[in-house]
Scaffold this active site. Structure first.
Site, PDB file in Angstrom:
ATOM      1  CG  ASP A 197      44.124  36.367  39.167  1.00  0.00           C
ATOM      2  OD1 ASP A 197      44.668  37.107  38.337  1.00  0.00           O
ATOM      3  OD2 ASP A 197      44.609  35.280  39.538  1.00  0.00           O
TER       4      ASP A 197
ATOM      5  CG  ASP B 268      46.338  32.832  33.964  1.00  0.00           C
ATOM      6  OD1 ASP B 268      45.357  32.438  33.307  1.00  0.00           O
ATOM      7  OD2 ASP B 268      47.268  33.491  33.469  1.00  0.00           O
TER       8      ASP B 268
ATOM      9  CG  ASP C 285      45.980  32.580  42.089  1.00  0.00           C
ATOM     10  OD1 ASP C 285      45.953  33.734  41.616  1.00  0.00           O
ATOM     11  OD2 ASP C 285      46.666  31.672  41.599  1.00  0.00           O
TER      12      ASP C 285
END
Length: 188
Positions: free
Chosen positions: A10, A12, A130
């Site tokens: 991922d 960000d 996240d």
């Protein structure tokens, strides 16, 4: 030729600092790598495993969105990684609004597309992110999953195969024996 392994990443909150809630990193000068991110990507590279970016960027579906702005942010990400001898093998971005496609995480479309494009074995790959949507996308694709949850961030998604405190720990686990990722699978 045997299928290859990948570590899907991922963007960000995993490689770079996230923007404020509900916001996106839209300008190159706003992209700041998280500590250890470049070194972690370099570790993936050195292990002979594909490092593949998979990122939702819903803001690109807004009428005033400028695709060149995203490309400038992506170029900065590449430059910052290169400063540390790291590189992404491929990049997949979902620019679509919610519930309008099969690629937006938590769907597995970006991972499936990468597997077809790069000859990847999804069962021998791992997704690091996240959020719960990252974990769900990896699980749907049949890949191992790592959730990055820094200490003090509250409860975490227990469906992840591993919970890491940062990107370095996440990549260490992904490249370890327990994840199923085959090291040395990328032919140079």
């Amino acid at each position: 030729m045997p299928l290859r392994s990948a570590v899907f990443l991922d963007r960000d909150g995993t490689l770079n600092r996230s923007a404020a809630p509900g916001q996106y990193v839209r300008r190159p000068e706003d992209l700041e790598l998280l500590p250890g991110a470049a070194e972690a990507v370099r570790h993936i590279n050195e292990a002979g495993v594909h490092a593949v970016l998979v990122t939702n960027q819903r803001w690109l579906s807004e009428p005033a969105a400028d695709r060149r702005a995203y490309e400038a942010v992506d170029a900065r990400l590449s430059a910052l990684l290169m400063e540390h001898g790291a590189r992404l093998t491929a990049r997949y971005v979902c620019p679509h609004p919610l519930h309008s496609c099969d690629c937006r995480k938590p769907a597995a479309g970006m991972l499936v597309r990468a597997a077809a494009d790069l000859g990847l074995d999804l069962a021998a790959s791992c997704l690091i992110g996240d959020s719960a949507t990252d974990v769900e996308a990896g699980r749907t694709a049949g890949s191992a999953t790592v959730l990055i949850r820094p200490p003090g961030c509250g409860p975490h998604d227990t469906r992840a195969d591993f919970v890491a405190s940062d990107i370095r720990e996440a990549v260490g686990w992904a490249l370890g024996a327990g994840s199923g990722v085959r090291r040395g699978a990328v032919h140079r």
